[in-house]
Motif scaffolding. Sequence first.
Motif, PDB file in Angstrom:
ATOM      1  N   THR A   1      10.321 -27.050 -46.001  1.00 57.67           N
ATOM      2  CA  THR A   1      11.107 -26.054 -45.267  1.00 57.67           C
ATOM      3  C   THR A   1      10.524 -24.672 -45.517  1.00 57.67           C
ATOM      4  O   THR A   1      10.597 -24.143 -46.627  1.00 57.67           O
ATOM      5  CB  THR A   1      12.572 -26.112 -45.703  1.00 57.67           C
ATOM      6  OG1 THR A   1      13.070 -27.436 -45.498  1.00 57.67           O
ATOM      7  CG2 THR A   1      13.401 -25.128 -44.895  1.00 57.67           C
ATOM      8  N   THR A   2       9.953 -24.080 -44.479  1.00 58.04           N
ATOM      9  CA  THR A   2       9.227 -22.812 -44.584  1.00 58.04           C
ATOM     10  C   THR A   2       9.784 -21.828 -43.559  1.00 58.04           C
ATOM     11  O   THR A   2      10.151 -22.213 -42.442  1.00 58.04           O
ATOM     12  CB  THR A   2       7.728 -23.034 -44.329  1.00 58.04           C
ATOM     13  OG1 THR A   2       7.256 -24.052 -45.222  1.00 58.04           O
ATOM     14  CG2 THR A   2       6.931 -21.761 -44.552  1.00 58.04           C
ATOM     15  N   THR A   3       9.842 -20.559 -43.945  1.00 61.21           N
ATOM     16  CA  THR A   3      10.280 -19.495 -43.044  1.00 61.21           C
ATOM     17  C   THR A   3       9.059 -18.710 -42.595  1.00 61.21           C
ATOM     18  O   THR A   3       8.254 -18.276 -43.421  1.00 61.21           O
ATOM     19  CB  THR A   3      11.287 -18.569 -43.740  1.00 61.21           C
ATOM     20  OG1 THR A   3      12.398 -19.348 -44.196  1.00 61.21           O
ATOM     21  CG2 THR A   3      11.789 -17.511 -42.772  1.00 61.21           C
ATOM     22  N   ALA A   4       8.931 -18.522 -41.291  1.00 67.87           N
ATOM     23  CA  ALA A   4       7.764 -17.828 -40.747  1.00 67.87           C
ATOM     24  C   ALA A   4       8.151 -17.179 -39.429  1.00 67.87           C
ATOM     25  O   ALA A   4       9.192 -17.485 -38.832  1.00 67.87           O
ATOM     26  CB  ALA A   4       6.599 -18.793 -40.546  1.00 67.87           C
ATOM     27  N   GLU A   5       7.311 -16.257 -38.976  1.00 70.03           N
ATOM     28  CA  GLU A   5       7.500 -15.600 -37.687  1.00 70.03           C
ATOM     29  C   GLU A   5       6.185 -15.612 -36.924  1.00 70.03           C
ATOM     30  O   GLU A   5       5.108 -15.729 -37.511  1.00 70.03           O
ATOM     31  CB  GLU A   5       7.996 -14.163 -37.890  1.00 70.03           C
ATOM     32  CG  GLU A   5       7.080 -13.300 -38.741  1.00 70.03           C
ATOM     33  CD  GLU A   5       7.713 -11.964 -39.106  1.00 70.03           C
ATOM     34  OE1 GLU A   5       8.930 -11.833 -38.920  1.00 70.03           O
ATOM     35  OE2 GLU A   5       6.998 -11.073 -39.578  1.00 70.03           O
TER      36      GLU A   5
ATOM     37  N   SER B   1      11.229 -14.441 -33.824  1.00 66.88           N
ATOM     38  CA  SER B   1      11.778 -14.108 -35.133  1.00 66.88           C
ATOM     39  C   SER B   1      11.595 -15.259 -36.109  1.00 66.88           C
ATOM     40  O   SER B   1      11.180 -16.359 -35.746  1.00 66.88           O
ATOM     41  CB  SER B   1      13.267 -13.770 -34.997  1.00 66.88           C
ATOM     42  OG  SER B   1      13.960 -14.864 -34.426  1.00 66.88           O
ATOM     43  N   LYS B   2      11.950 -14.972 -37.363  1.00 66.41           N
ATOM     44  CA  LYS B   2      11.791 -15.952 -38.428  1.00 66.41           C
ATOM     45  C   LYS B   2      12.727 -17.136 -38.209  1.00 66.41           C
ATOM     46  O   LYS B   2      13.883 -16.967 -37.845  1.00 66.41           O
ATOM     47  CB  LYS B   2      12.090 -15.322 -39.787  1.00 66.41           C
ATOM     48  CG  LYS B   2      11.226 -14.124 -40.116  1.00 66.41           C
ATOM     49  CD  LYS B   2      11.644 -13.519 -41.441  1.00 66.41           C
ATOM     50  CE  LYS B   2      10.821 -12.289 -41.775  1.00 66.41           C
ATOM     51  NZ  LYS B   2      11.241 -11.665 -43.038  1.00 66.41           N
TER      52      LYS B   2
ATOM     53  N   TYR C   1       8.814 -21.980 -31.440  1.00 67.12           N
ATOM     54  CA  TYR C   1       8.910 -20.568 -31.073  1.00 67.12           C
ATOM     55  C   TYR C   1       8.771 -20.485 -29.548  1.00 67.12           C
ATOM     56  O   TYR C   1       7.675 -20.629 -29.006  1.00 67.12           O
ATOM     57  CB  TYR C   1       7.818 -19.751 -31.763  1.00 67.12           C
ATOM     58  CG  TYR C   1       7.903 -19.762 -33.271  1.00 67.12           C
ATOM     59  CD1 TYR C   1       8.765 -18.914 -33.948  1.00 67.12           C
ATOM     60  CD2 TYR C   1       7.124 -20.637 -34.022  1.00 67.12           C
ATOM     61  CE1 TYR C   1       8.845 -18.918 -35.324  1.00 67.12           C
ATOM     62  CE2 TYR C   1       7.202 -20.661 -35.406  1.00 67.12           C
ATOM     63  CZ  TYR C   1       8.059 -19.791 -36.047  1.00 67.12           C
ATOM     64  OH  TYR C   1       8.140 -19.807 -37.419  1.00 67.12           O
ATOM     65  N   THR C   2       9.882 -20.257 -28.853  1.00 68.37           N
ATOM     66  CA  THR C   2       9.892 -20.166 -27.391  1.00 68.37           C
ATOM     67  C   THR C   2      10.034 -18.703 -26.993  1.00 68.37           C
ATOM     68  O   THR C   2      10.985 -18.020 -27.414  1.00 68.37           O
ATOM     69  CB  THR C   2      11.039 -20.997 -26.808  1.00 68.37           C
ATOM     70  OG1 THR C   2      10.906 -22.352 -27.247  1.00 68.37           O
ATOM     71  CG2 THR C   2      11.002 -20.962 -25.288  1.00 68.37           C
ATOM     72  N   LEU C   3       9.097 -18.221 -26.182  1.00 66.11           N
ATOM     73  CA  LEU C   3       9.097 -16.825 -25.756  1.00 66.11           C
ATOM     74  C   LEU C   3       9.915 -16.681 -24.485  1.00 66.11           C
ATOM     75  O   LEU C   3       9.896 -17.535 -23.586  1.00 66.11           O
ATOM     76  CB  LEU C   3       7.667 -16.348 -25.515  1.00 66.11           C
ATOM     77  CG  LEU C   3       6.670 -16.600 -26.665  1.00 66.11           C
ATOM     78  CD1 LEU C   3       5.310 -16.017 -26.320  1.00 66.11           C
ATOM     79  CD2 LEU C   3       7.184 -16.008 -27.960  1.00 66.11           C
ATOM     80  N   ASP C   4      10.673 -15.564 -24.394  1.00 70.63           N
ATOM     81  CA  ASP C   4      11.461 -15.306 -23.184  1.00 70.63           C
ATOM     82  C   ASP C   4      10.560 -15.129 -21.972  1.00 70.63           C
ATOM     83  O   ASP C   4      10.856 -15.623 -20.881  1.00 70.63           O
ATOM     84  CB  ASP C   4      12.334 -14.066 -23.390  1.00 70.63           C
ATOM     85  CG  ASP C   4      13.363 -14.288 -24.489  1.00 70.63           C
ATOM     86  OD1 ASP C   4      13.732 -15.463 -24.724  1.00 70.63           O
ATOM     87  OD2 ASP C   4      13.785 -13.301 -25.113  1.00 70.63           O
TER      88      ASP C   4
ATOM     89  N   THR D   1       6.728 -16.149 -44.617  1.00 73.34           N
ATOM     90  CA  THR D   1       7.428 -15.169 -45.456  1.00 73.34           C
ATOM     91  C   THR D   1       8.264 -15.798 -46.560  1.00 73.34           C
ATOM     92  O   THR D   1       8.730 -15.084 -47.441  1.00 73.34           O
ATOM     93  CB  THR D   1       8.341 -14.304 -44.576  1.00 73.34           C
ATOM     94  OG1 THR D   1       9.258 -15.157 -43.868  1.00 73.34           O
ATOM     95  CG2 THR D   1       7.524 -13.519 -43.556  1.00 73.34           C
ATOM     96  N   ALA D   2       8.483 -17.104 -46.532  1.00 70.41           N
ATOM     97  CA  ALA D   2       9.239 -17.780 -47.597  1.00 70.41           C
ATOM     98  C   ALA D   2       8.734 -19.209 -47.692  1.00 70.41           C
ATOM     99  O   ALA D   2       8.681 -19.923 -46.682  1.00 70.41           O
ATOM    100  CB  ALA D   2      10.748 -17.748 -47.316  1.00 70.41           C
TER     101      ALA D   2
END
Length: 670
Positions: free
Chosen positions: A595-599, A624-625, A633-636, A649-650
């Motif tokens: 489990t990793t946090t990233a952006e 976002s993260k 990660y889906t872009l508008d 970041t984590a």
Amino acid sequence: MADGTKAVVDTSAADAAADEAALAAAIDEFADGKAAPADDSSSDDDSSSADDSSADVPSSDDPADVPSSDDPADIPSSDDPVGASVGEETSEITAPLSVNEIAAELAAGSASKPKPSAAQAAEPAGAARRQPTDPQPTVDPRDTATLPRTLPAPLRHSGDKIGHRYRLEECISQTETFSSWRAVDEKLRRAVGVHLMASGHQRARKVLAAAKSAALLGDPRFVQVLDAVQEGELVYVVREWLPHASDLAKLLVNGPMEPHEAYQMVRQVTDAVAAAHRRGQAHLRLTPRCVLRTDSGQYRINGIAVDAALRGLPDEDSADDAERADTRAIGVLLFAALTHRWPYPEDRYDLQGLPKGLQNAAPDQVRAGVHKGLSELAARALFDHPPHHAEPITTPEELAKAITLLPRIRQPEPELPAFTAPPRHNTHALPTAPNPTRAIADPATAPLPPSSRPTAVRRTRRRLRRVVKATAWTVALGAIGVASWQLVDNLRHSGPAIAAPQPSVSTAAPSAHAAAHTPVPIPAKAALSYNPKGGSEESKWALDKAIDGDPNTAWPTYGYDDQFAPGGYKEGTGLLIDLGSPQPVSSVTVQFVGTTTAELRIPNAQATENLQKAPLSDFTVVASKKPGNSVDYTLDNPVTTRYLLIWLTALPKDTDGKYRSGVAEVKVSG
């Protein structure tokens, strides 16, 4: 005499004759080899004066002083390399020595110790001690040959502290020359492994040198050496401790590995050993006890160079010999994983050895059902003359290339439990239509009584009416929803003009809208490490594994003692994805290790000038993260760019107390 005086008989001549006869007999015994040779291993004996030489000659009056070679107790044990080596090396730390390893060590010990000539053996001990010594000895004090071959391991107990920092908890193994402990680093509050050896031992310098060179390797696929110190009479080596990892010997207790698991093991181990050889390092004692599998399925190698130095195994004569030794060891590991047998006659690691008739046999000839490609790979790495006239593999680099040429071995699907239909408790379910033919043909089925038939018919009619009403309401609500959606869509695109809803439900418009946004995969061309604070590229050797299409391979991060934080040691670490040319990107799917946090970020014009060293502020956040193992990660709105930055970041905490993650696969869609 007659005058009363006592007659004094002069016996000096007789005594002198007796002494000469005894001395001649002793010299004859020495010449015939009936006496043990004198111990000339001490330099103090070489400097003894001629005045003490008479004490070295045995007297005829005391025959017990004459040593005899027939008595084994008179032979000094310190000069017997066979007895010392066998008693010392058969004890176990990570793995016992094999018969071949013991023979190799004995051969090296006997070769390093010159044998006395026949003339030297025939000389009396006193003559040997009277040889002149060099007034200016040229012995190098760093030469370990002058140190004792066998020196007891330092005696320590649970609770003792080493280096005012490491508290010993449990002795894992004990030999005559060193001991291995599970300890606690009280400074960093973590478990570690510690090897202890006497600093005066002949191997101490080699152990320190091997540990320091292993610490400089810095490859996370190897168990890291954390410290190597000589402190007074003690030499200790500190390494990582993986409490939840299982070595390969334990994994093979219940049987052979599945082909996919064996493939993962040999591929990861070979890649790591090949990388070590490119940096001039060799393991030289790669056994099933040295290969560890963590909870995440990653394989790590323990004891590179250090295990061989602790055991005192002879160094390979050249780099080619070291590469061949490690390649053969990997072949042994793969052979054991595929067949659940040890490829040599002796039984090792709870595995039964092969009979002599099956020597030099490929794994698929030992056990049925073995994967053909892996069997051929193991035989080529293990044997100098593989079966079917195959070309042998002699280096880890060649073995790594041969593994990449194998057809992909897919992971087996998990077996689903047998499905049992639950009992039906829904009273509103439609009944099964009766089959009059079956009712007549089956005599065991009794017909319903006449009085109960009207009741069953009425109950069936009520259920049908309920189903029809529910279906009608569902259709009506669906039509209202579709009409409302069309109305809102027309208001959004046509401005003040209001279009009347269509009286009939049409699916053509939604289908065309969905087809317009069908994602198109965009292949990644390359992956780069991003470190805005400078330094070396993180895990450069595995960057391509993040985009190779195989989720079982990953680009790993380094292991960090502290979590990423603003203003800390590091705020994060990144992976750059190169698409080759500007592409419209609408979504990015990233599969992490844990489990990793990233952006998700994209670079601006200034960042493209020096992409890998550009500051983080030159990258714009477009998603976002999101913490998780697999993140979408889906872009508008689609963004046209050539580079994508996955900024971690984590990181999750590993079993060894380190913060570590990785990127297994990145999929980009436009």
